[in-house]
Design an enzyme around this catalytic site. Structure first.
Site, PDB file in Angstrom:
ATOM      1  N   ASN A   9       6.004 -10.355  -1.982  1.00  0.00           N
ATOM      2  CA  ASN A   9       5.500 -10.377  -3.353  1.00  0.00           C
ATOM      3  C   ASN A   9       6.705 -10.295  -4.277  1.00  0.00           C
ATOM      4  O   ASN A   9       7.309  -9.242  -4.419  1.00  0.00           O
ATOM      5  CB  ASN A   9       4.556  -9.182  -3.574  1.00  0.00           C
ATOM      6  CG  ASN A   9       4.117  -9.051  -5.022  1.00  0.00           C
ATOM      7  OD1 ASN A   9       4.347  -9.947  -5.838  1.00  0.00           O
ATOM      8  ND2 ASN A   9       3.480  -7.929  -5.344  1.00  0.00           N
ATOM      9  N   TRP A  10       7.027 -11.427  -4.872  1.00  0.00           N
ATOM     10  CA  TRP A  10       8.235 -11.472  -5.721  1.00  0.00           C
ATOM     11  C   TRP A  10       8.033 -10.826  -7.079  1.00  0.00           C
ATOM     12  O   TRP A  10       8.981 -10.663  -7.839  1.00  0.00           O
ATOM     13  CB  TRP A  10       8.680 -12.928  -5.898  1.00  0.00           C
ATOM     14  CG  TRP A  10       9.359 -13.517  -4.694  1.00  0.00           C
ATOM     15  CD1 TRP A  10       9.503 -12.939  -3.455  1.00  0.00           C
ATOM     16  CD2 TRP A  10       9.996 -14.797  -4.616  1.00  0.00           C
ATOM     17  NE1 TRP A  10      10.180 -13.780  -2.613  1.00  0.00           N
ATOM     18  CE2 TRP A  10      10.501 -14.938  -3.308  1.00  0.00           C
ATOM     19  CE3 TRP A  10      10.179 -15.842  -5.514  1.00  0.00           C
ATOM     20  CZ2 TRP A  10      11.188 -16.077  -2.876  1.00  0.00           C
ATOM     21  CZ3 TRP A  10      10.858 -16.990  -5.089  1.00  0.00           C
ATOM     22  CH2 TRP A  10      11.355 -17.095  -3.791  1.00  0.00           C
ATOM     23  N   LYS A  11       6.778 -10.526  -7.415  1.00  0.00           N
ATOM     24  CA  LYS A  11       6.475  -9.958  -8.732  1.00  0.00           C
ATOM     25  C   LYS A  11       7.075 -10.873  -9.821  1.00  0.00           C
ATOM     26  O   LYS A  11       7.059 -12.095  -9.660  1.00  0.00           O
ATOM     27  CB  LYS A  11       6.964  -8.510  -8.802  1.00  0.00           C
ATOM     28  CG  LYS A  11       6.423  -7.696  -7.615  1.00  0.00           C
ATOM     29  CD  LYS A  11       6.664  -6.227  -7.684  1.00  0.00           C
ATOM     30  CE  LYS A  11       6.061  -5.552  -6.455  1.00  0.00           C
ATOM     31  NZ  LYS A  11       6.183  -4.101  -6.470  1.00  0.00           N
ATOM     32  N   HIS A  87      -3.405  -5.806  -7.115  1.00  0.00           N
ATOM     33  CA  HIS A  87      -2.155  -5.059  -6.947  1.00  0.00           C
ATOM     34  C   HIS A  87      -2.129  -3.893  -7.933  1.00  0.00           C
ATOM     35  O   HIS A  87      -2.634  -4.009  -9.050  1.00  0.00           O
ATOM     36  CB  HIS A  87      -0.961  -5.987  -7.178  1.00  0.00           C
ATOM     37  CG  HIS A  87       0.329  -5.358  -6.773  1.00  0.00           C
ATOM     38  ND1 HIS A  87       0.990  -4.438  -7.566  1.00  0.00           N
ATOM     39  CD2 HIS A  87       1.072  -5.469  -5.642  1.00  0.00           C
ATOM     40  CE1 HIS A  87       2.078  -4.029  -6.941  1.00  0.00           C
ATOM     41  NE2 HIS A  87       2.150  -4.641  -5.772  1.00  0.00           N
ATOM     42  N   GLU A  89       0.067  -2.819  -9.792  1.00  0.00           N
ATOM     43  CA  GLU A  89       0.681  -3.139 -11.088  1.00  0.00           C
ATOM     44  C   GLU A  89      -0.307  -3.886 -11.991  1.00  0.00           C
ATOM     45  O   GLU A  89      -0.255  -3.745 -13.215  1.00  0.00           O
ATOM     46  CB  GLU A  89       1.985  -3.913 -10.864  1.00  0.00           C
ATOM     47  CG  GLU A  89       3.068  -2.984 -10.320  1.00  0.00           C
ATOM     48  CD  GLU A  89       4.081  -3.636  -9.400  1.00  0.00           C
ATOM     49  OE1 GLU A  89       4.198  -4.875  -9.399  1.00  0.00           O
ATOM     50  OE2 GLU A  89       4.754  -2.885  -8.667  1.00  0.00           O
ATOM     51  N   GLU A 157      -1.228  -0.071  -0.150  1.00  0.00           N
ATOM     52  CA  GLU A 157       0.021   0.189  -0.857  1.00  0.00           C
ATOM     53  C   GLU A 157      -0.105   1.489  -1.650  1.00  0.00           C
ATOM     54  O   GLU A 157      -0.656   1.474  -2.777  1.00  0.00           O
ATOM     55  CB  GLU A 157       0.345  -0.962  -1.822  1.00  0.00           C
ATOM     56  CG  GLU A 157       0.521  -2.298  -1.138  1.00  0.00           C
ATOM     57  CD  GLU A 157       1.414  -3.228  -1.945  1.00  0.00           C
ATOM     58  OE1 GLU A 157       2.440  -3.666  -1.404  1.00  0.00           O
ATOM     59  OE2 GLU A 157       1.103  -3.501  -3.120  1.00  0.00           O
ATOM     60  N   GLY A 163       8.337   0.554  -4.768  1.00  0.00           N
ATOM     61  CA  GLY A 163       9.584   0.488  -5.520  1.00  0.00           C
ATOM     62  C   GLY A 163      10.328   1.803  -5.637  1.00  0.00           C
ATOM     63  O   GLY A 163      11.245   1.937  -6.448  1.00  0.00           O
ATOM     64  N   SER A 203       7.978  -0.007  -0.294  1.00  0.00           N
ATOM     65  CA  SER A 203       9.324   0.320   0.193  1.00  0.00           C
ATOM     66  C   SER A 203       9.554  -0.060   1.655  1.00  0.00           C
ATOM     67  O   SER A 203      10.262   0.638   2.379  1.00  0.00           O
ATOM     68  CB  SER A 203       9.636   1.801  -0.039  1.00  0.00           C
ATOM     69  OG  SER A 203       9.636   2.100  -1.430  1.00  0.00           O
ATOM     70  N   GLY A 224       7.871  -6.065  -1.401  1.00  0.00           N
ATOM     71  CA  GLY A 224       8.276  -6.383  -2.762  1.00  0.00           C
ATOM     72  C   GLY A 224       9.763  -6.686  -2.837  1.00  0.00           C
ATOM     73  O   GLY A 224      10.225  -7.775  -2.500  1.00  0.00           O
ATOM     74  N   GLY A 225      10.544  -5.707  -3.254  1.00  0.00           N
ATOM     75  CA  GLY A 225      11.971  -5.901  -3.503  1.00  0.00           C
ATOM     76  C   GLY A 225      12.732  -6.538  -2.349  1.00  0.00           C
ATOM     77  O   GLY A 225      13.609  -7.391  -2.572  1.00  0.00           O
TER      78      GLY A 225
END
Ligand code: 13P
Length: 241
Positions: A9-11, A87, A89, A157, A163, A203, A224-225
């Site tokens: 997930n590149w956000k 998600h 976010e 999640e 993150g 994470s 994610g990251g």
């Protein structure tokens, strides 16, 4: 036997220069499913490079007067095969409710997309001992009737792990994933529940991926990251098989 899925997930990150990274990932030999969910603007440009793509959200309707929104049908048209819905976010930044998330999952199915439904407790909810209650409520409200392994993936999640570099203990992940599997079995039957893939997210890094993938009822990860650079994403994919 459930085939593992490693989804990135590149956000709100990435550009067409990220095509080089997608090409690197596509060149890996792997024995798991890989999906990348870039921003909407990159889906069409990154499609056809050997890695399936997904959206990060969709509207409930197919088209209409909804400025700035993107429908599941548009994602499909751009080359996507999946979409993340619910998600944390989105739930936080846009006030998305379980009912809206379920409607978005239905929209995904209408367009022929795999729906990756995200759920997860906040730190305060975990500290209050309410994790399974929250997960149960989110599952009941966010997953529509008619779920099948071909149409649904559930991503657990924990909000406090996204993150932050913090992850739950293995026991905590196993407890929640086992609860999700049992809850899905009660609602959709044992056969469907046994086929639906449950991803862990929050994470996930090259250094913890193998340990997480080895846990019962963990069928992959939503990353994610660490999905933004091939140097991080490739070892996570390798850990999945
Ligand atoms: P991080 O892997 O950056 O913690 O993000 C997890 C996530 O939110 C994936 O959807």
């Amino acid at each position: 036997m459930r085939r593992r899925l490693v989804a990135g997930n590149w956000k709100m990150n990435g550009s067409m220069a990220s095509a080089a990274m997608v090409d690197e990932i596509a060149a890996l030999s792997r024995d798991c499913d890989v999906l990348i969910c870039p921003p909407f603007t990159l889906i069409a440009g990154l499609s056809g490079r050997g890695i399936p793509l997904g959206g990060q959200d969709c509207h409930t309707e197919a088209q209409g007067a909804h400025t700035g929104d993107i429908s599941a049908e548009m994602l499909r048209d751009a080359g996507a095969v999946a979409v993340i819905v619910g998600h944390s976010e989105r739930r936080t930044d846009h006030g998305e409710t379980d009912a809206l998330v379920a409607a978005k999952a239905l929209a995904a199915w209408r367009a022929g997309l795999l729906a990756i439904v995200c759920i997860g407790e906040t730190e305060a909810e975990r500290d209050a001992g309410r994790t399974l209650e929250v997960i149960g409520t989110q599952l009941a409200g966010s997953v529509p009737d008619g779920a099948t392994p071909a149409r649904l993936v559930v991503a657990y999640e924990p909000v406090w792990a996204i993150g932050t570099g913090r992850t739950p203990t293995s026991d905590q992940i196993v407890e929640v994933h086992g609860f999700i599997r049992r809850t899905l079995a009660e609602r959709f039957g044992k056969d469907a529940a046994e086929g639906i893939r449950l991803l862990y997210g929050g994470s996930v890094k090259p250094g913890n991926a193998a340990e997480i993938f080895a846990l019962a009822d963990v069928d992959g990860a939503l990353v994610g990251g660490a999905s933004l650079a091939a140097a991080d994403f490739a070892p996570i994919i390798a850990a999945a098989g």
